[in-house]
Design an enzyme around this catalytic site. Structure first.
Site, PDB file in Angstrom:
ATOM      1  N   HIS A 227     -19.694  17.054 -24.505  1.00 23.74           N
ATOM      2  CA  HIS A 227     -19.039  16.395 -23.105  1.00 23.74           C
ATOM      3  C   HIS A 227     -18.668  15.210 -22.742  1.00 23.74           C
ATOM      4  O   HIS A 227     -17.700  14.997 -21.997  1.00 23.74           O
ATOM      5  CB  HIS A 227     -18.293  17.435 -22.212  1.00 23.74           C
ATOM      6  CG  HIS A 227     -20.066  16.848 -20.681  1.00 23.74           C
ATOM      7  ND1 HIS A 227     -21.452  16.910 -20.942  1.00 23.74           N
ATOM      8  CD2 HIS A 227     -19.847  16.634 -20.196  1.00 23.74           C
ATOM      9  CE1 HIS A 227     -22.354  16.602 -20.267  1.00 23.74           C
ATOM     10  NE2 HIS A 227     -21.638  16.381 -19.381  1.00 23.74           N
TER      11      HIS A 227
HETATM   12  C1  UD1 Z   1     -19.502  14.963 -15.066  1.00 28.83           C
HETATM   13  C2  UD1 Z   1     -20.741  13.697 -14.865  1.00 28.83           C
HETATM   14  C3  UD1 Z   1     -21.065  14.165 -16.290  1.00 28.83           C
HETATM   15  C4  UD1 Z   1     -22.078  15.625 -15.838  1.00 28.83           C
HETATM   16  C5  UD1 Z   1     -20.918  16.621 -16.430  1.00 28.83           C
HETATM   17  C6  UD1 Z   1     -21.422  18.360 -16.340  1.00 28.83           C
HETATM   18  C7  UD1 Z   1     -19.475  11.975 -13.952  1.00 28.83           C
HETATM   19  C8  UD1 Z   1     -19.180  11.021 -14.096  1.00 28.83           C
HETATM   20  N1  UD1 Z   1     -19.918  12.367 -14.221  1.00 28.83           N
HETATM   21  O1  UD1 Z   1     -18.169  14.571 -15.970  1.00 28.83           O
HETATM   22  O2  UD1 Z   1     -22.692  13.743 -15.905  1.00 28.83           O
HETATM   23  O3  UD1 Z   1     -22.770  15.852 -17.248  1.00 28.83           O
HETATM   24  O4  UD1 Z   1     -20.109  16.128 -15.156  1.00 28.83           O
HETATM   25  O5  UD1 Z   1     -20.479  18.770 -16.533  1.00 28.83           O
HETATM   26  O6  UD1 Z   1     -20.037  12.476 -12.735  1.00 28.83           O
HETATM   27  N2  UD1 Z   1     -12.635  19.516 -15.192  1.00 28.83           N
HETATM   28  C9  UD1 Z   1     -11.674  20.777 -14.704  1.00 28.83           C
HETATM   29  N3  UD1 Z   1     -11.698  21.353 -13.983  1.00 28.83           N
HETATM   30  C10 UD1 Z   1     -13.571  21.279 -13.423  1.00 28.83           C
HETATM   31  C11 UD1 Z   1     -13.940  20.070 -13.235  1.00 28.83           C
HETATM   32  C12 UD1 Z   1     -13.557  18.984 -14.342  1.00 28.83           C
HETATM   33  O7  UD1 Z   1     -10.900  20.875 -15.856  1.00 28.83           O
HETATM   34  O8  UD1 Z   1     -13.478  21.794 -12.034  1.00 28.83           O
HETATM   35  C13 UD1 Z   1     -11.476  18.104 -16.297  1.00 28.83           C
HETATM   36  C14 UD1 Z   1     -10.757  17.280 -15.597  1.00 28.83           C
HETATM   37  O9  UD1 Z   1      -9.806  17.298 -16.553  1.00 28.83           O
HETATM   38  C15 UD1 Z   1     -11.646  15.804 -15.237  1.00 28.83           C
HETATM   39  C16 UD1 Z   1     -12.118  16.082 -16.272  1.00 28.83           C
HETATM   40  O10 UD1 Z   1     -12.685  17.836 -16.712  1.00 28.83           O
HETATM   41  O11 UD1 Z   1     -10.391  14.934 -15.560  1.00 28.83           O
HETATM   42  C17 UD1 Z   1     -14.198  15.792 -16.496  1.00 28.83           C
HETATM   43  O12 UD1 Z   1     -14.308  15.880 -14.710  1.00 28.83           O
HETATM   44  P1  UD1 Z   1     -15.303  15.066 -14.296  1.00 28.83           P
HETATM   45  O13 UD1 Z   1     -16.222  15.873 -13.017  1.00 28.83           O
HETATM   46  O14 UD1 Z   1     -14.833  13.363 -13.914  1.00 28.83           O
HETATM   47  O15 UD1 Z   1     -16.212  14.004 -15.915  1.00 28.83           O
HETATM   48  P2  UD1 Z   1     -16.735  15.091 -16.711  1.00 28.83           P
HETATM   49  O16 UD1 Z   1     -16.701  14.676 -18.011  1.00 28.83           O
HETATM   50  O17 UD1 Z   1     -17.176  17.116 -16.101  1.00 28.83           O
END
Ligand code: UD1
Length: 398
Positions: A227
């Site tokens: 991811h």
């Molecule tokens: C975040 C953490 C990372 C961790 C990861 C585990 C930061 C900088 N990164 O990254 O350290 O390893 O979580 O998962 O905080 N999304 C959904 N549903 C959700 C959450 C996210 O669909 O419940 C999607 C959204 O499109 C979002 C993308 O995932 O834009 C990324 O989510 P985000 O929380 O921004 O960062 P992660 O890549 O999950």
């Protein structure tokens, strides 16, 4: 907010510790800490705040159930956004929580945006910050998590580390050694806690409408998670990685548990056709007990996650980390982890070795014993009492 109402702590009574969770990897770290704070005699009063960085049922609610985390007292419901938007929104919504509950400290775990955002709000309001899983460094400042780690550690008052090299990193950055406490790894507390209830890979596949018979193979199965933006946000990189995984899948069936970011990108870039569903099962994000079961049964785990590097070491399962660096070097030096980057030959060679029975067996690092959260609670209680008493005498003097 649906937590306890604001009140002044009685003389000598400890004000609540605000424990912050935001994203998936926070939940398994905070669960044992909450249990240990409740079990400590006397108990540490706690208020659980969920920033809502992760909000899907699969990314959040299911893990709360599996880890027996209580319903958060406060949910800030920030959701997704750019790093700046997400961090700013957490900060904006967290500040009134501090004003309302006057905590004794704010406890944050790990390295996600919510970790830094809440620590920053707290320190500017004069509220002590406790950072659990401090001092880990990849020395790769292009990783957003590395920035979150460095800054959180700089402003934390008490820092709990998971491995001894973390203290060296902190001291190099000017953190006073007497602020640092080597407590062990709370993530591993959760592995030990959940292990007996882990779901079998068979049940997990079946629950995802995948015929487990198709994935029955004499060599077992491989488990994949990816991811990191550096691996999944660019078309060519993701295409190349899916190509290598498809090659691995010709000798070992793979179960690929997809983060929403990764699924979106595979679809957006039109790469679904690279995946042969008869050799590589695509699963939505899984609960904690499902992931534990999949990892425990895996012949090899291929990942770019920080948490999985540690969990596979605790489970004694070979792990190939598809990154150039790791902030968790002990998993390579003592555990089952090997860094293979994104190099096709390195990945295929390492898988071949593991299938030939030459995978790392590793050993459990020091203090990865299931008791880390207890050590943290035992250290935090007198530290907080002392701080609170010092603050009280300061305000009387004024
Ligand atoms: C975040 C953490 C990372 C961790 C990861 C585990 C930061 C900088 N990164 O990254 O350290 O390893 O979580 O998962 O905080 N999304 C959904 N549903 C959700 C959450 C996210 O669909 O419940 C999607 C959204 O499109 C979002 C993308 O995932 O834009 C990324 O989510 P985000 O929380 O921004 O960062 P992660 O890549 O999950």
């Amino acid at each position: 907010m649906n937590g306890p109402t604001r009140r002044q702590a009685a003389d000598g009574e400890l004000r609540p510790v605000i424990c912050v969770v935001g994203a998936r990897p926070n939940f398994m770290k905070m669960a044992p800490i909450l249990r240990a704070m409740a079990a400590h005699v006397p108990a540490l009063p706690v208020l659980l705040v969920h920033t809502g960085q992760h909000y899907d049922k699969d990314m959040s609610e299911r893990l709360f159930e599996d880890l027996r985390l209580p319903t958060p007292d406060v949910n800030l419901e920030v959701g997704s956004g750019t790093h700046a938007m997400q961090t700013a929104e957490v900060m904006r919504r967290f500040e009134p929580v501090l004003d309302a509950y006057l905590p004794s400290c704010v406890a944050v775990v790990g390295d996600v945006n919510s970790t830094l955002a809440c620590a920053l709000v707290a320190v500017k309001k004069g509220v002590p910050v406790v950072h659990i899983e401090a001092g880990l460094r990849s020395y790769d400042r292009t990783m957003p998590e590395e920035i979150n780690r460095i800054l959180t550690d700089q402003i934390a008052d008490r820092l709990y580390t998971t491995e001894r090299t973390a203290q060296d990193n902190l001291v190099r950055e000017g953190v006073a050694p007497d602020r640092v406490c080597f407590a062990g790894n709370v993530m591993i507390d959760s592995v030990f806690f959940g292990r007996a209830n882990a779901r079998s890979a068979r049940d997990t596949l079946q629950a995802c409408q995948i015929d487990p018979a198709v994935f029955k193979h004499p060599l077992g199965l491989g488990v994949v998670t990816l991811h990191r933006p550096s691996n999944v946000d660019h078309l060519e990189t993701l295409r190349a990685l899916l190509g290598v995984l498809s090659e691995v899948a010709t000798s070992l069936p793979l179960v690929f548990v997809l983060h929403p970011r990764t699924r979106n990108n595979i679809e957006r870039f039109g790469l679904m056709n690279l995946i042969d569903p008869a050799r590589m099962a695509l699963l939505p994000p899984q609960g904690y007990l499902e992931m534990l079961g999949l990892m425990a049964e895996a012949t090899v785990v291929l990942t770019d996650s920080g948490g999985l590097q540690e969990e596979t070491t605790a489970l004694g399962v070979p792990c190939l980390t598809l990154r150039e660096n790791t902030e968790r070097p002990i998993t390579v030096e003592q555990g089952t982890n090997t860094l293979v980057g994104r190099h096709r030959a390195a990945i295929l060679g390492a898988v071949r070795d593991i299938l030939a029975g030459k995978g790392k067996r590793g050993r459990l690092p020091e203090l990865w014993d299931g008791q880390a959260a207890q050590r943290i609670a035992a250290d935090m209680y007198p530290w907080l009492k002392q701080r609170q008493a010092a603050m009280a005498s300061k305000s009387v003097a004024l």
